[in-house]
Design a protein around this motif. Sequence first.
Motif, PDB file in Angstrom:
ATOM      1  N   PHE A  57       3.447   1.859   1.899  1.00 28.85           N
ATOM      2  CA  PHE A  57       2.334   1.114   1.321  1.00 28.85           C
ATOM      3  C   PHE A  57       1.855   1.761   0.023  1.00 28.85           C
ATOM      4  O   PHE A  57       1.644   1.080  -0.981  1.00 28.85           O
ATOM      5  CB  PHE A  57       1.179   1.018   2.326  1.00 28.85           C
ATOM      6  CG  PHE A  57      -0.040   0.362   1.765  1.00 28.85           C
ATOM      7  CD1 PHE A  57      -0.097  -1.010   1.603  1.00 28.85           C
ATOM      8  CD2 PHE A  57      -1.128   1.119   1.367  1.00 28.85           C
ATOM      9  CE1 PHE A  57      -1.218  -1.625   1.063  1.00 28.85           C
ATOM     10  CE2 PHE A  57      -2.258   0.531   0.831  1.00 28.85           C
ATOM     11  CZ  PHE A  57      -2.306  -0.851   0.683  1.00 28.85           C
ATOM     12  N   ILE A  58       1.680   3.070   0.049  1.00 32.21           N
ATOM     13  CA  ILE A  58       1.199   3.786  -1.143  1.00 32.21           C
ATOM     14  C   ILE A  58       2.193   3.654  -2.289  1.00 32.21           C
ATOM     15  O   ILE A  58       1.800   3.423  -3.439  1.00 32.21           O
ATOM     16  CB  ILE A  58       0.918   5.266  -0.803  1.00 32.21           C
ATOM     17  CG1 ILE A  58      -0.296   5.354   0.129  1.00 32.21           C
ATOM     18  CG2 ILE A  58       0.707   6.104  -2.058  1.00 32.21           C
ATOM     19  CD1 ILE A  58      -0.492   6.709   0.763  1.00 32.21           C
ATOM     20  N   TYR A  60       4.329   1.217  -2.838  1.00 33.40           N
ATOM     21  CA  TYR A  60       4.282  -0.142  -3.384  1.00 33.40           C
ATOM     22  C   TYR A  60       3.000  -0.355  -4.190  1.00 33.40           C
ATOM     23  O   TYR A  60       3.021  -0.990  -5.241  1.00 33.40           O
ATOM     24  CB  TYR A  60       4.413  -1.194  -2.280  1.00 33.40           C
ATOM     25  CG  TYR A  60       4.609  -2.563  -2.864  1.00 33.40           C
ATOM     26  CD1 TYR A  60       5.825  -2.910  -3.461  1.00 33.40           C
ATOM     27  CD2 TYR A  60       3.589  -3.495  -2.873  1.00 33.40           C
ATOM     28  CE1 TYR A  60       5.999  -4.148  -4.036  1.00 33.40           C
ATOM     29  CE2 TYR A  60       3.761  -4.737  -3.438  1.00 33.40           C
ATOM     30  CZ  TYR A  60       4.962  -5.062  -4.019  1.00 33.40           C
ATOM     31  OH  TYR A  60       5.140  -6.291  -4.597  1.00 33.40           O
ATOM     32  N   PHE A  61       1.894   0.193  -3.721  1.00 36.86           N
ATOM     33  CA  PHE A  61       0.633   0.091  -4.448  1.00 36.86           C
ATOM     34  C   PHE A  61       0.764   0.749  -5.830  1.00 36.86           C
ATOM     35  O   PHE A  61       0.292   0.202  -6.832  1.00 36.86           O
ATOM     36  CB  PHE A  61      -0.490   0.739  -3.639  1.00 36.86           C
ATOM     37  CG  PHE A  61      -1.834   0.649  -4.292  1.00 36.86           C
ATOM     38  CD1 PHE A  61      -2.519  -0.550  -4.343  1.00 36.86           C
ATOM     39  CD2 PHE A  61      -2.413   1.773  -4.865  1.00 36.86           C
ATOM     40  CE1 PHE A  61      -3.759  -0.643  -4.948  1.00 36.86           C
ATOM     41  CE2 PHE A  61      -3.655   1.701  -5.474  1.00 36.86           C
ATOM     42  CZ  PHE A  61      -4.327   0.491  -5.516  1.00 36.86           C
TER      43      PHE A  61
END
Length: 184
Positions: A57-58, A60-61
């Motif tokens: 997630f991080i 992709y963020f």
Amino acid sequence: MKEHMTAVNEISKEDLKQYWNIGLVFGLVSAIIYCISLYLKYNYFYTNPVAFQASSFITYFIFVLQLLLCALYIRKNSVGYLGSRQIFGALFLMILMTETAYLLFNYFYLVKINPGFTEEFREIILKHMTVLGQSSEDIAAYAEEMDAVTEEQQSFMYHFKGNIIWILIDSIIALLMSLFLKRQ
């Protein structure tokens, strides 16, 4: 009147080249960052499924932030008319470079360099499910799913198909950014 609008909206070849160069530079930086984050994910975060997902997630963020920074950089350094096509073109080039690096890294790492990773990760997840008190039926069903995925992951097309979906998702995000940041 129409001739005047065409002249105002016309972008020189030098400007187009500049936008593409910006997309190339940001794409290269983004691809390197993505590959480093994948390496860290597969070598340091795989022992904890929560940390493994959080790192995804991080990462992709951070990629979406890089898209935004690229779009803002183009807007800041452009003079006069700036259409969404110019911004989107640079962002799309950045997306293609980053997703290609992601595809190649995943394929070579998971299939050629460390082919046992998926099996090792499978065992960690199954242990984690046991600790969380999942039923033995749920654990067995998940193990079967993981076995099927493990076999599929040996194929380049498996990775390629997954990448196409992310290119589409990234492109939608880039299109929204470019529509929002265009300048008439």
